[in-house]
Scaffold this active site. Sequence first.
Site, short mmCIF file in Angstrom:
data_model
loop_
_atom_site.label_atom_id
_atom_site.label_comp_id
_atom_site.label_asym_id
_atom_site.label_seq_id
_atom_site.Cartn_x
_atom_site.Cartn_y
_atom_site.Cartn_z
N GLU A 52 0.84 -1.19 0.00
CA GLU A 52 0.00 0.00 0.00
C GLU A 52 0.88 1.24 0.00
O GLU A 52 1.88 1.33 0.71
CB GLU A 52 -0.88 -0.03 1.25
CG GLU A 52 -1.81 1.16 1.40
CD GLU A 52 -2.69 1.06 2.64
OE1 GLU A 52 -3.68 1.80 2.71
OE2 GLU A 52 -2.38 0.24 3.54
N LYS A 109 -9.20 2.87 -2.91
CA LYS A 109 -9.67 2.40 -1.62
C LYS A 109 -11.03 3.00 -1.31
O LYS A 109 -11.21 4.22 -1.33
CB LYS A 109 -8.66 2.78 -0.54
CG LYS A 109 -8.82 2.08 0.80
CD LYS A 109 -7.65 2.43 1.70
CE LYS A 109 -7.62 1.60 2.96
NZ LYS A 109 -6.43 1.90 3.80
N CYS A 118 -5.71 -3.09 2.45
CA CYS A 118 -5.64 -2.98 3.90
C CYS A 118 -6.98 -3.35 4.55
O CYS A 118 -7.49 -4.43 4.33
CB CYS A 118 -5.14 -1.60 4.30
SG CYS A 118 -4.32 -1.55 5.93
#
Length: 322
Positions: free
Chosen positions: A49, A136, A170
């Site tokens: 990430e 995201k 994540c």
Amino acid sequence: MFKDTLPVYRAAVAQAASIPGDPLASARKAAALIDEAAKAEAKLIVFPEAFLGSYPKGNSFGAPVGMRKPEGREAFRSYWEQAIEIDGEEVTLIAEAAARTGLFVVMGCIERERGTLYCTVLFLDGERGLLGKHRKLMPTAGERLIWGFGDGSTMPVFETALGRIGAVICWENYMPMLRMHMFAQGVSIYCAPTADDRETWLPSMRHIALEGRCFVLTACQYITRAAYPATDECALGNDPSTVLMRGGSAIIDPLGTVLAGPSFDGETILYADLDSQAVVRGKFDFDVAGHYARPDVFQLSVDDRPKHAVLTSDRGPGQNRG
């Protein structure tokens, strides 16, 4: 879905530190790691990430509740400068490395679009270049201060000779409905770039591999305080030797067996040979979006349309604009 997939191939996960403050240097480092993985005969590599643009671990951006301090605004300006644009030199360097080596590259980055930053994953194919991206959907906690929210239009799974490749970033991995959407698209190579280096992360990744009957490739940085500019705020202190993210990257097969990692010992590239037929064998007794689903009881509705703050309509010359 599986018959044209390369039967067995080597996959790689890059557990490496980005170079905060210098996204072009991070891109050059990534290109070198892609070359290294190619020499090890890998066909796919996953990066952590925010590898391009950096993950600002420990920085509060001067924002107590109800306040924005001037130094926080300056910290955001600096972070905005570090972000990349999709048509920028950094992505060009990664695309060139993918083309040179033939690798499929899954790259975490901080993407800049006008005044907003997004935590994004890019998908680059050696032959076809940049295929697309995933933004995201739900930044976690303080990340919401500095990153915008993705919408449903960037949740792709790409058909490739290596399998169907997608990415979830994540703590998005803790969103059951997002996982279900990925499984329904037939993801077989489930990439999980992350900044989570806790002991609890690997069990989550093993669960997802079992749940989706897919390979899971998770990549986290190994990075110390010394990598960041000394002027950056860090709640973990300013000792250059302090480890801010300790890795924990891993590769897991469709029955939850850990093939590589987790590694906590420093920067490294993890490798594992993936047998694409393991996906089919895994679905024999469990296919969460197929024979094990109960659409008569449960159904998921997904809105994958892009969302824009302003919609314009060109009615053409001479038409009523009242």
